[in-house]
Motif scaffolding. Structure first.
Motif, short mmCIF file in Angstrom:
data_model
loop_
_atom_site.label_atom_id
_atom_site.label_comp_id
_atom_site.label_asym_id
_atom_site.label_seq_id
_atom_site.Cartn_x
_atom_site.Cartn_y
_atom_site.Cartn_z
N UNK A 109 65.87 45.71 41.21
CA UNK A 109 64.92 44.87 40.61
C UNK A 109 64.27 44.39 41.64
N UNK A 110 62.85 43.99 41.66
CA UNK A 110 62.08 43.16 42.61
C UNK A 110 61.41 42.13 41.60
N UNK A 111 60.28 41.47 42.22
CA UNK A 111 59.56 40.56 41.80
C UNK A 111 58.57 41.58 40.72
N UNK A 112 57.97 42.56 41.46
CA UNK A 112 56.82 42.99 40.71
C UNK A 112 57.35 44.36 40.37
N UNK A 113 58.29 45.24 40.49
CA UNK A 113 58.66 46.48 39.79
C UNK A 113 60.26 46.78 39.97
N UNK A 114 60.49 47.58 39.10
CA UNK A 114 61.92 48.23 38.99
C UNK A 114 61.93 49.56 39.61
N UNK A 115 63.01 49.94 40.32
CA UNK A 115 63.18 51.42 40.89
C UNK A 115 64.52 51.79 40.14
N UNK A 116 64.06 52.93 39.56
CA UNK A 116 65.62 53.63 38.90
C UNK A 116 65.68 54.68 39.62
N UNK A 117 67.11 54.98 39.62
CA UNK A 117 67.49 56.31 40.09
C UNK A 117 68.40 57.00 39.19
N UNK A 118 68.04 58.22 39.16
CA UNK A 118 68.95 59.13 38.36
C UNK A 118 69.57 60.18 39.35
N UNK A 119 70.78 60.44 39.51
CA UNK A 119 71.49 61.60 40.59
C UNK A 119 71.97 62.41 39.62
N UNK A 120 71.66 63.72 40.02
CA UNK A 120 72.04 64.71 39.15
C UNK A 120 73.33 65.27 39.69
N UNK A 121 74.19 66.36 39.08
CA UNK A 121 75.54 66.87 39.75
C UNK A 121 75.45 67.49 40.78
N UNK A 122 74.07 68.12 41.00
CA UNK A 122 74.08 68.97 42.37
C UNK A 122 73.27 67.87 43.47
N UNK A 123 73.12 66.74 43.43
CA UNK A 123 72.83 65.90 44.34
C UNK A 123 71.36 65.63 44.32
N UNK A 124 70.50 66.22 43.55
CA UNK A 124 69.08 65.67 43.42
C UNK A 124 69.18 64.15 43.06
N UNK A 125 68.02 63.54 43.58
CA UNK A 125 67.80 62.11 43.06
C UNK A 125 66.36 62.27 42.52
N UNK A 126 66.21 61.63 41.22
CA UNK A 126 64.88 61.35 40.59
C UNK A 126 64.77 59.99 40.48
N UNK A 127 63.64 59.44 41.44
CA UNK A 127 63.40 58.04 41.45
C UNK A 127 62.14 57.78 40.66
#
Length: 114
Positions: A67-85
């Motif tokens: 969380x920041x003042x202006x936005x939120x960064x979400x991360x989803x890590x898959x079982x294979x190691x890919x990260x979706x931000x």
């Protein structure tokens, strides 16, 4: 609202980036690569120093949101190691279900395409 989406491979390389909103500053390709590599390193460190769920069947989750003042960064890590931000506004509290669906679409269209 989702402002931007990034896909990072298991070694920290940027696979995909897309800006959905004209309101955010445009990252150059070099800046996007630096962002992906930096986040990958921070995520790896966070998963290693986390005291919760060490070993066992549960995999280390690392960073799930920032969380920041202006936005939120979400991360989803898959079982294979890919990260979706996903970069969203502050009104979105959880985006895990949406990013999981994006991962399923990625699997259907990118990985199963001969």
């Amino acid at each position: 609202m989702i402002h931007a989406l990034f896909v990072i491979n298991r070694s920290g390389g940027l696979i995909y980036s897309k800006d959905f909103s004209g309101q955010t500053a445009q990252l150059s390709s070099n800046e996007a690569l630096i962002f992906a590599g930096t986040f990958h390193g921070i995520h790896a460190l966070a998963s290693r120093v986390s005291p919760a769920l060490k070993g066992g069947a549960a995999r280390d989750m690392g960073i799930q949101s920032i969380d920041t003042k202006g936005f939120r960064l979400h991360c989803y890590q898959t079982p294979t190691g890919l990260k979706f931000l996903a970069v969203t506004d502050l009104l979105r509290t959880s985006l895990a279900d949406v990013l999981a669906r994006v991962y399923r679409l990625y699997c259907d269209y990118a990985l199963k395409n001969p």
